[in-house]
Design an enzyme around this catalytic site. Structure first.
Site, PDB file in Angstrom:
ATOM      1  N   ASP A  30     -21.000  -4.855  -0.739  1.00 42.64           N
ATOM      2  CA  ASP A  30     -20.807  -5.477  -2.049  1.00 42.64           C
ATOM      3  C   ASP A  30     -22.074  -6.257  -2.378  1.00 42.64           C
ATOM      4  OD1 ASP A  30     -17.885  -6.179  -3.652  1.00 42.64           O
ATOM      5  OD2 ASP A  30     -19.716  -7.243  -4.249  1.00 42.64           O
ATOM      6  N   GLU A 152      -6.576   6.698  -5.615  1.00 42.71           N
ATOM      7  CA  GLU A 152      -5.678   5.868  -4.791  1.00 42.71           C
ATOM      8  C   GLU A 152      -4.348   5.688  -5.513  1.00 42.71           C
ATOM      9  OE1 GLU A 152      -4.723   2.681  -5.818  1.00 42.71           O
ATOM     10  OE2 GLU A 152      -5.995   2.570  -7.595  1.00 42.71           O
ATOM     11  N   LEU A 154      -2.214   2.991  -4.521  1.00 39.00           N
ATOM     12  CA  LEU A 154      -1.816   1.796  -3.774  1.00 39.00           C
ATOM     13  C   LEU A 154      -1.200   0.752  -4.695  1.00 39.00           C
ATOM     14  CD1 LEU A 154      -5.201   1.372  -1.824  1.00 39.00           C
ATOM     15  CD2 LEU A 154      -3.170   2.615  -1.040  1.00 39.00           C
ATOM     16  N   GLU A 156      -0.182  -3.044  -5.385  1.00 36.78           N
ATOM     17  CA  GLU A 156      -0.504  -4.384  -4.884  1.00 36.78           C
ATOM     18  C   GLU A 156       0.725  -4.925  -4.170  1.00 36.78           C
ATOM     19  OE1 GLU A 156      -2.252  -7.292  -7.410  1.00 36.78           O
ATOM     20  OE2 GLU A 156      -3.752  -5.877  -8.144  1.00 36.78           O
ATOM     21  N   GLY A 259      13.272  -4.942 -17.277  1.00 38.60           N
ATOM     22  CA  GLY A 259      12.759  -6.296 -17.121  1.00 38.60           C
ATOM     23  C   GLY A 259      11.938  -6.744 -18.303  1.00 38.60           C
ATOM     24  N   CYS A 266      -3.542  -2.045 -13.324  1.00 38.92           N
ATOM     25  CA  CYS A 266      -3.699  -0.583 -13.431  1.00 38.92           C
ATOM     26  C   CYS A 266      -2.922   0.094 -14.548  1.00 38.92           C
ATOM     27  CB  CYS A 266      -3.328   0.071 -12.109  1.00 38.92           C
ATOM     28  SG  CYS A 266      -4.438  -0.426 -10.799  1.00 38.92           S
ATOM     29  N   LYS A 269      -4.259  -0.571 -18.086  1.00 43.07           N
ATOM     30  CA  LYS A 269      -5.652  -0.115 -18.191  1.00 43.07           C
ATOM     31  C   LYS A 269      -5.709   1.415 -18.230  1.00 43.07           C
ATOM     32  CE  LYS A 269      -8.206  -0.112 -14.312  1.00 43.07           C
ATOM     33  NZ  LYS A 269      -8.950   1.070 -13.939  1.00 43.07           N
TER      34      LYS A 269
HETATM   35  C1  UDX Z   1       0.338   0.642  -9.786  1.00 42.65           C
HETATM   36  C2  UDX Z   1       0.824   1.989  -9.201  1.00 42.65           C
HETATM   37  O1  UDX Z   1       2.174   1.872  -8.774  1.00 42.65           O
HETATM   38  C3  UDX Z   1      -0.076   2.428  -8.066  1.00 42.65           C
HETATM   39  O2  UDX Z   1       0.353   3.680  -7.551  1.00 42.65           O
HETATM   40  C4  UDX Z   1      -1.473   2.518  -8.634  1.00 42.65           C
HETATM   41  O3  UDX Z   1      -2.383   3.172  -7.890  1.00 42.65           O
HETATM   42  C5  UDX Z   1      -1.930   1.136  -9.083  1.00 42.65           C
HETATM   43  O4  UDX Z   1      -1.030   0.734 -10.121  1.00 42.65           O
HETATM   44  P1  UDX Z   1       0.601  -1.904  -9.189  1.00 42.65           P
HETATM   45  O5  UDX Z   1      -0.253  -2.187 -10.371  1.00 42.65           O
HETATM   46  O6  UDX Z   1       0.315  -2.644  -7.927  1.00 42.65           O
HETATM   47  O7  UDX Z   1       0.550  -0.347  -8.807  1.00 42.65           O
HETATM   48  O8  UDX Z   1       2.079  -2.231  -9.651  1.00 42.65           O
HETATM   49  P2  UDX Z   1       3.523  -1.556  -9.593  1.00 42.65           P
HETATM   50  O9  UDX Z   1       4.215  -1.927  -8.345  1.00 42.65           O
HETATM   51  O10 UDX Z   1       3.460  -0.112  -9.913  1.00 42.65           O
HETATM   52  O11 UDX Z   1       4.224  -2.344 -10.805  1.00 42.65           O
HETATM   53  C6  UDX Z   1       3.640  -2.372 -12.102  1.00 42.65           C
HETATM   54  C7  UDX Z   1       4.423  -3.247 -13.062  1.00 42.65           C
HETATM   55  O12 UDX Z   1       5.638  -2.628 -13.441  1.00 42.65           O
HETATM   56  C8  UDX Z   1       4.803  -4.622 -12.520  1.00 42.65           C
HETATM   57  O13 UDX Z   1       4.640  -5.573 -13.550  1.00 42.65           O
HETATM   58  C9  UDX Z   1       6.263  -4.464 -12.144  1.00 42.65           C
HETATM   59  O14 UDX Z   1       6.967  -5.676 -12.153  1.00 42.65           O
HETATM   60  C10 UDX Z   1       6.728  -3.526 -13.255  1.00 42.65           C
HETATM   61  N1  UDX Z   1       7.914  -2.706 -12.905  1.00 42.65           N
HETATM   62  C11 UDX Z   1       7.848  -1.811 -11.866  1.00 42.65           C
HETATM   63  C12 UDX Z   1       9.072  -2.795 -13.682  1.00 42.65           C
HETATM   64  O15 UDX Z   1       9.142  -3.576 -14.638  1.00 42.65           O
HETATM   65  N2  UDX Z   1      10.135  -1.985 -13.380  1.00 42.65           N
HETATM   66  C13 UDX Z   1      10.111  -1.096 -12.356  1.00 42.65           C
HETATM   67  O16 UDX Z   1      11.111  -0.396 -12.156  1.00 42.65           O
HETATM   68  C14 UDX Z   1       8.936  -0.999 -11.571  1.00 42.65           C
END
Ligand code: UDX
Length: 456
Positions: A30, A152, A154, A156, A259, A266, A269
């Site tokens: 980095d 990826e 992944l 968080e 919710g 992600c 974006k």
């Molecule tokens: C996401 C993707 O899941 C992951 O595969 C990707 O590579 C990166 O982006 P992340 O941003 O960590 O991961 O969040 P995620 O767990 O997917 O949740 C995203 C948002 O949706 C959160 O605000 C979560 O609270 C909301 N959510 C998720 C809901 O409101 N309802 C659901 O059923 C699931």
């Protein structure tokens, strides 16, 4: 294998530490000197479950090292992962400046054949940009380098689990040998030969798989929130509806929790970047745009619900907020709908007292004129309502009797459906979830106290 990872953000660091723990020799690079100095002592700049331990362990085992010197990393590696950020530009597309700058630096220090693996989420067409930078420096694809796109998936908070238990590994490349070599890195994660699959495909397909995956997740969330809002109005319960949907093998039960809408770095974006990519290619993506609009609408719907429960005005009302992070198990507040909701409540004259187990330091940098509480009880104390905006386990285990005594008025708006409406009503709360039938709200409308049992 000898690997280097350029970019020690979320994806880069998780990938680097996890590849090291699989036995590879990994150098993480980095240009931020302070960050690298901290990482050398095992200090992680963000919270991710299990990551600090993994970094420390691999540092001591000398499988993982950190440097700001790109040449050192590149010279001693066969495979170079690029995991720098591709934030959103104000115009909606992905900002590729970090990818471009890293590629330019890379070309200068590369000696001998290298496999360049792009981990960052980039629009279709970016490979041409990268190839062009290599070509201008006289580097030939197939001879001096090959390019692989390996997205990826992944989440968080669950990033290490997702890395070590992948649902699939996507390898996009123009060169089969380079693709196979990158696949070797991930083979130890495959317990059964066919499960999970490694998908070898073109670079364009791999990029679209990533965009489509995140957009589809966002779509499911916006969909279930729409259904939830209708459920509320017609006397149905979204939990039951989602359960009924999820049992259909064609649909599955993930991403059907209603919710406050989706947030995080992600989903929004990538959705916006895909919309822009479609528009740049002369196509208007109506469905994708509606997913985004629904997400914004859900924020306003939650605010409307809070206001309604408080008798139609928020002016001079004190609201306790539980949760600032965009989801549980993270300190990340990027694109957090919780922050949007708080801003809208403040705009209408409410005063806010907020608590989050991890995200308060990050929220403090963005959210001003908010009082931060030391715990959930202190957020509730003297408030006219308590609003749950992040689904932390800690909030599920609260002493609700104590919360009721602390609140000035026993109103709870549960933006994450962590409580049961019947139980909350029994305890004397004016409780509203998302898409759930609240006995209190029913009574106010002249309805029945208990829900009729359906389908049994
Ligand atoms: C996401 C993707 O899941 C992951 O595969 C990707 O590579 C990166 O982006 P992340 O941003 O960590 O991961 O969040 P995620 O767990 O997917 O949740 C995203 C948002 O949706 C959160 O605000 C979560 O609270 C909301 N959510 C998720 C809901 O409101 N309802 C659901 O059923 C699931």
């Amino acid at each position: 294998m000898r690997v280097c990872v350029v970019g020690t953000g979320y994806v880069g660091l998780v990938t680097g530490a996890a590849l090291a723990s699989l036995g590879n020799s990994v150098i993480c690079i980095d240009r931020d000197e302070e960050k690298i100095a901290n990482l050398k002592t095992g200090n992680i700049p963000f919270y991710e479950k299990g990551l600090e331990g993994l970094v420390t362990k691999n540092l001591s085992a000398r499988r993982l090292s950190f440097t700001t010197n790109l040449a050192t990393g590149v010279t001693s590696s066969d495979v170079i992962f690029i995991a720098v950020g591709t934030p959103l530009r104000p115009t909606g597309g992905a900002d590729l400046s970090q990818i471009i700058s890293v590629t330019k630096d890379l070309v200068k220090v590369m000696a001998g054949y290298k496999i360049i693996v792009v981990k960052s989420t980039v629009p279709v067409g970016t490979s041409e940009l990268i190839l062009d930078i290599f070509a201008r420096e006289g580097r030939a694809e197939g001879e001096d380098f090959d390019m692989v796109f390996n997205p990826e998936f992944l989440r968080e908070g669950d990033a290490l689990y997702d890395f070590f238990h992948p649902t699939r590994i996507v390898i996009g490349s123009n060169n089969e040998r380079a693709g196979q070599k990158v696949a070797e890195l991930f083979k130890p994660l495959i317990k059964k030969p066919e499960e999970p699959g490694i998908i070898f495909t073109t670079i364009a397909n791999a990029k679209m798989i990533k965009y489509a995956a995140n957009t589809f997740l966002a779509s499911r969330i916006s969909f279930i929130n729409e259904i939830a809002n209708i459920c509320e109005r017609v006397g149905a319960d979204v939990r039951e509806v989602a359960k009924g949907l999820g049992y259909d093998r064609r649909l599955g039960n993930g991403y059907l929790s209603a919710g406050i809408g989706f947030g995080g770095p992600c989903l929004t974006k990538d959705l916006k970047a895909l919309i822009k990519m479609a528009q740049d290619h002369g196509y208007e993506p109506y469905h994708l745009k509606s997913i985004l609009e629904k997400n914004e609408h859900q924020v306003r719907e939650v605010v409307r619900k809070i206001k309604e429960a408080m008798g139609g005005t928020l002016y001079n009302k004190r609201i306790g907020i539980l949760g600032l992070a965009f989801k549980a198990e993270t300190s990340d507040v990027r694109n957090s709908n919780a922050l949007r909701i708080i801003e809208l409540l403040k705009d209408q004259g409410a005063t806010i007292r907020a608590y989050d187990p991890l995200a308060m330091p990050e929220a403090k940098r963005i959210l001003l004129s908010v009082e931060y509480a030391r715990d959930a009880y202190s957020a509730a104390e003297g408030s006219n309502a308590l609003v749950i905006l992040t689904d932390w386990d800690e909030f599920k285990d609260l002493d609700l009797g104590r919360i009721k005594k602390l609140l000035a008025t026993p109103i709870i708006i549960d933006g994450r459906n962590i409580y049961e409406p019947d139980k909350m009503a029994e305890m004397g709360f004016n409780y509203r979830g998302v898409g759930r039938q609240s006995p209190e709200a029913n009574l106010a409308k002249g309805g029945r106290r208990t829900l009729p049992k359906t389908g049994r």
